[in-house]
Scaffold this active site. Structure first.
Site, short mmCIF file in Angstrom:
data_model
loop_
_atom_site.label_atom_id
_atom_site.label_comp_id
_atom_site.label_asym_id
_atom_site.label_seq_id
_atom_site.Cartn_x
_atom_site.Cartn_y
_atom_site.Cartn_z
N SER A 152 0.86 -1.20 0.00
CA SER A 152 0.00 0.00 0.00
C SER A 152 0.89 1.24 0.00
CB SER A 152 -0.86 0.00 1.27
OG SER A 152 -1.45 1.27 1.48
N TYR B 89 -1.51 -0.47 10.21
CA TYR B 89 -1.58 -0.84 8.79
C TYR B 89 -0.30 -0.41 8.07
CZ TYR B 89 -3.76 -1.16 4.09
OH TYR B 89 -4.08 -1.46 2.78
N1 LIG Z 1 -8.66 -0.46 -1.72
C1 LIG Z 1 -7.63 0.29 -1.37
O1 LIG Z 1 -7.76 1.54 -1.29
C2 LIG Z 1 -6.30 -0.32 -1.05
C3 LIG Z 1 -5.18 0.52 -1.02
C4 LIG Z 1 -3.93 -0.01 -0.74
C5 LIG Z 1 -3.80 -1.37 -0.51
N2 LIG Z 1 -4.91 -2.18 -0.53
C6 LIG Z 1 -4.70 -3.60 -0.26
O2 LIG Z 1 -5.24 -4.36 -1.33
C7 LIG Z 1 -5.66 -5.62 -0.86
C8 LIG Z 1 -7.09 -5.87 -1.28
O3 LIG Z 1 -7.92 -4.92 -0.63
P1 LIG Z 1 -9.36 -4.48 -1.16
O4 LIG Z 1 -9.31 -3.03 -1.28
O5 LIG Z 1 -9.77 -5.31 -2.31
O6 LIG Z 1 -10.20 -4.82 0.15
P2 LIG Z 1 -11.45 -5.78 0.39
O7 LIG Z 1 -11.76 -5.66 1.83
O8 LIG Z 1 -12.49 -5.51 -0.61
O9 LIG Z 1 -10.85 -7.21 0.05
C9 LIG Z 1 -9.97 -7.88 0.93
C10 LIG Z 1 -10.24 -9.35 0.81
O10 LIG Z 1 -9.38 -10.04 1.71
C11 LIG Z 1 -10.13 -11.09 2.31
N3 LIG Z 1 -9.56 -11.54 3.58
C12 LIG Z 1 -9.54 -10.91 4.78
N4 LIG Z 1 -8.99 -11.70 5.70
C13 LIG Z 1 -8.64 -12.85 5.07
C14 LIG Z 1 -8.02 -14.05 5.49
N5 LIG Z 1 -7.65 -14.25 6.78
N6 LIG Z 1 -7.79 -15.03 4.57
C15 LIG Z 1 -8.18 -14.85 3.29
N7 LIG Z 1 -8.79 -13.75 2.83
C16 LIG Z 1 -9.01 -12.75 3.72
C17 LIG Z 1 -11.51 -10.46 2.50
O11 LIG Z 1 -12.49 -11.48 2.72
C18 LIG Z 1 -11.70 -9.71 1.21
O12 LIG Z 1 -12.28 -10.51 0.20
C19 LIG Z 1 -5.44 -5.62 0.65
O13 LIG Z 1 -4.22 -6.23 0.95
C20 LIG Z 1 -5.40 -4.14 0.97
O14 LIG Z 1 -4.68 -3.87 2.15
C21 LIG Z 1 -6.15 -1.68 -0.80
#
Ligand SMILES: NC(=O)c1ccc[n+]([C@@H]2O[C@H](COP(=O)([O-])OP(=O)(O)OC[C@H]3O[C@@H](n4cnc5c(N)ncnc54)[C@H](O)[C@@H]3O)[C@@H](O)[C@H]2O)c1
Length: 260
Positions: free
Chosen positions: A136, A149
């Protein structure tokens, strides 16, 4: 011929958000995608996009051992892993709840470590591969309301470098890179908004904080903005790239101002 034709790729946290976008993009470009999550998948969309959906809690070691063994049984090889699953809890350094800190470390850091631990031998047996770890912009910013985080995502980037060098020095033919999105429009942001709503009065926020009520909001990206980068890193187009941090944030991580 797709850009990742016939590659066998595991994507974690793939029932929604960025993981689902990655799974669809990789499948469209010819990969055989094993999409995994702790949540259930929407049965109709997984059929529509020809993605093999399975249950995996990334924080459980035995579950990883079983998943990778099953993928090798079913497909005979493993070429790619997208360690995408992640969770975010909101708190400043004084108010961090230890159970929430540990939950983030278990999913965001230990999940990545376990994924690498079990994918690497499978990829070695397949003649090489590519690992993408989802970090991130928080890895290099001081967003103190996301303090834990930030720590977990910086650990992902550091671990990625160590894995990349291990693979390069041992000539394993495996690459490992981290991807660093800015704000992308996915369900994680609903969780953030809910926790922030409850905890706003705990935070010592300066007037110009990006999370202060009425503050300008950064322009959000779309899940495919990240999926295209994941596609590139899983494909052989990036064969000379390993140990890198790929930022996709429309400058958010390198400016003090909010980019609207
Ligand atoms: N959306 C953003 O703005 C953003 C920005 C930077 C980084 N990220 C990173 O991108 C990745 C995806 O995030 P997103 O935005 O799609 O969020 P999201 O919450 O939509 O998806 C995250 C997914 O991870 C799954 N998850 C959580 N705990 C888990 C576990 N123990 N085992 C397996 N799966 C698990 C959830 O069920 C969900 O489907 C994450 O690592 C997040 O930190 C997101």
């Amino acid at each position: 011929m797709g850009r990742v034709q016939d590659k066998v790729v595991i994507v974690t946290g793939a029932s929604r958000g960025l993981g689902w976008a990655d799974a669809k993009m990789l499948s469209r470009e010819g990969a055989r995608v094993v999409a995994t999550d702790v949540l259930d998948f929407d049965a109709s969309s997984s059929k529509e996009f020809d993605v093999d959906c399975r249950h995996l809690d990334v924080s459980k070691e035995q579950a990883w051992a079983d998943l990778v063994a099953a993928v090798l049984d079913d497909y005979g090889r493993l070429d790619g892993l997208v360690n995408n699953a992640g969770v975010l809890h909101v708190a400043d350094p004084v108010n961090f709840d230890l159970a929430e800190w540990r939950h983030m470390c278990a999913v965001n850091i230990e999940g990545v470590m376990l994924g690498c631990k079990y994918a690497l031998p499978a990829m070695i047996g397949s003649g090489g591969g590519s690992i993408v770890n989802m970090s991130s912009i928080a890895a290099r910013s001081g967003l103190y309301f996301y303090s834990g985080y930030c720590a977990s995502k910086a650990a992902v980037a550091a671990y990625t470098r160590a894995v990349a060098v291990y693979c390069a020095q041992n000539k394993l033919g495996i690459r490992c890179n981290s991807v660093h999105p800015g704000g992308i429009d996915t369900p994680i942001n609903l969780n953030i908004a809910a926790e922030l709503g409850d905890r706003m009065d705990q935070m010592r926020l300066p007037q110009n904080s990006p999370i202060s009520p009425g503050a300008p909001q950064m322009r959000m990206g779309e899940p495919d903005d990240i999926a295209y980068a994941v596609l590139y890193l899983i494909s052989d187009e990036s064969k000379y790239m390993s140990g890198e941090e790929l930022y996709l944030d429309n400058t958010a991580s390198i400016t003090a101002a909010v980019v609207e």
